[in-house]
Enzyme design. Structure first.
Site, PDB file in Angstrom:
ATOM      1  N   GLU A   1     -22.551  46.335 -18.924  1.00 24.33           N
ATOM      2  CA  GLU A   1     -23.255  45.225 -19.761  1.00 24.33           C
ATOM      3  C   GLU A   1     -24.281  44.579 -18.794  1.00 24.33           C
ATOM      4  OE1 GLU A   1     -19.459  43.089 -17.204  1.00 24.33           O
ATOM      5  OE2 GLU A   1     -20.664  41.269 -17.806  1.00 24.33           O
TER       6      GLU A   1
ATOM      7  N   LYS B   1     -21.209  45.427 -23.635  1.00 26.82           N
ATOM      8  CA  LYS B   1     -20.895  43.992 -22.843  1.00 26.82           C
ATOM      9  C   LYS B   1     -21.882  42.772 -22.397  1.00 26.82           C
ATOM     10  CE  LYS B   1     -17.771  41.305 -19.790  1.00 26.82           C
ATOM     11  NZ  LYS B   1     -16.649  41.791 -19.268  1.00 26.82           N
TER      12      LYS B   1
HETATM   13  P1  13P Z   1     -17.112  36.132 -17.662  1.00 24.60           P
HETATM   14  O1  13P Z   1     -16.513  36.210 -19.165  1.00 24.60           O
HETATM   15  O2  13P Z   1     -15.965  34.809 -16.533  1.00 24.60           O
HETATM   16  O3  13P Z   1     -18.638  35.602 -17.576  1.00 24.60           O
HETATM   17  O4  13P Z   1     -16.744  37.525 -16.952  1.00 24.60           O
HETATM   18  C1  13P Z   1     -16.253  38.672 -17.707  1.00 24.60           C
HETATM   19  C2  13P Z   1     -16.684  39.225 -16.956  1.00 24.60           C
HETATM   20  O5  13P Z   1     -16.734  40.670 -16.857  1.00 24.60           O
HETATM   21  C3  13P Z   1     -18.729  39.361 -16.479  1.00 24.60           C
HETATM   22  O6  13P Z   1     -18.398  40.084 -15.215  1.00 24.60           O
END
Ligand code: 13P
Length: 343
Positions: free
Chosen positions: A179, A221
């Site tokens: 991510e 992500k």
């Molecule tokens: P949000 O969808 O609230 O951005 O959170 C996703 C997430 O895992 C952020 O690290």
């Protein structure tokens, strides 16, 4: 080796299976405290456990939710009837996941940029989490924008750490969610978000390849490509969808099985509409799904507000958001769906 790769591929495919998406319920204690206090609830081990139990025990949650990302505290907790969270999830066909980074910390020698930490002892922690039932993991890098940010330095160290984490995850037979979050706060134009996202995701895949990550055994992500929230010139849903997909076509290898977007502070409706528009455009080699935190838990948290009497209604609110996003994941979300929940 081959067997491990096959196992990783199978898990990754299940995480991004059609008609389903991932719930990010892995807020750190600090973030969860902010969320709970925002609806007037004290934050302690028990209230955090209770709220997360409410989410994961929502009837038929497993129809729309493929996996749940847990926090270190939660993966070691039990539901009220005594089942460890990972066991309870597996019983309803949901893959248990775990956030393993320890947060974004100030980056030495930089002007306010951050690097995500958590690599020390990670091999041993992966062994522990695997024994607790984790099938996948998450590590979030934070890329800030504005005033000369991000620097190549910040992008590089974060990409490097993401790849080191991903390699250790795969070694343990755990699918890494990678991510890199380019923050959507600020007043930047969509062009700037696109360019920063391009630099970031390109650097991430360079590191992933250098560090021998098995791409079919991971999930990306990312943020969507959007204008900063404070910019008065907001692009249409279609423009966000098109520019996001065009960028990823350029920089994400075909072997990656799926892209699971974060919601990043978008409204519930926007998060669903953007995902739906992308799936409508289609024609991409990867599954396009969600791994939302706020856009899934905001509504139920508000309805619950710490009251046992509200649990059922809160679960209905969660099921509704899960339905909307699962529809979006197939390109079938419309605003009319929002009327289906009778509060
Ligand atoms: P949000 O969808 O609230 O951005 O959170 C996703 C997430 O895992 C952020 O690290």
């Amino acid at each position: 080796m081959t067997e491990r790769r096959e196992e990783l591929e199978e898990t990754a495919k299940a995480m991004v299976a059609r008609g389903q998406g991932i719930l990010a319920a892995d807020e750190s204690t600090g973030t969860m405290t902010k969320r709970l206090e925002g609806v007037g609830v004290d934050s302690n081990e028990e209230t955090r456990r209770t709220f997360r139990e409410l989410l994961v025990t929502t009837p038929d949650a497993g129809d729309k939710i493929s996996g749940v990302i847990l926090y270190d505290e939660t993966i070691k907790q039990k539901t009220a009837d005594g089942r460890p969270f990972p066991e309870m999830l597996s019983e309803v066909g949901i893959l248990p996941g775990i956030k393993v980074d320890t947060g974004a910390k100030p980056l030495a020698g930089s002007d306010g940029e951050k690097v995500t930490e958590g690599l020390d002892g990670l091999r041993e922690r992966f062994e522990e989490y695997r024994d607790l039932g984790a099938k996948f993991a998450k590590w979030r890098a934070v890329i800030d924008m504005g005033d000369g940010k991000p620097t190549d330095y910040a992008i590089h160290v974060n990409a490097h750490a993401l790849a080191r984490y991903a390699a250790l995850a795969q070694e343990a037979g755990i699918v890494p969610i990678v991510e890199p979050e380019v923050m959507m706060e600020g007043s930047h134009a969509i062009d700037v978000a696109e360019e920063v996202s391009r630099r970031t995701v390109t650097a991430v895949f360079r590191e992933l390849e250098l560090q021998r990550i098995h791409l079919p055994g991971m999930v990306l992500k990312p943020n969507m490509v959007m204008a900063g929230y404070d910019n008065p010139d907001q692009p249409s849903v279609e423009e966000v969808a098109e520019r996001t997909l065009n960028l990823f076509r350029e920089v994400v290898p075909e072997e990656v099985p799926g892209i699971a977007f974060l919601s990043g502070g978008q409204s519930d409706e926007q998060a669903a509409a953007h995902l739906s528009a992308m799936n409508n455009i289609g024609g991409v080699p990867w599954e396009l799904t969600f791994s939302y935190g706020r856009a899934l838990i905001g509504a139920p948290l508000k309805v619950w507000s710490g009251e046992a009497d509200n649990v059922k209604k809160a679960q209905e609110a969660f099921a509704h958001r899960a339905r909307c996003n699962a529809a979006a994941r197939q390109g079938e979300y419309s605003e009319d769906m929002e009327k289906e929940l009778v509060a």
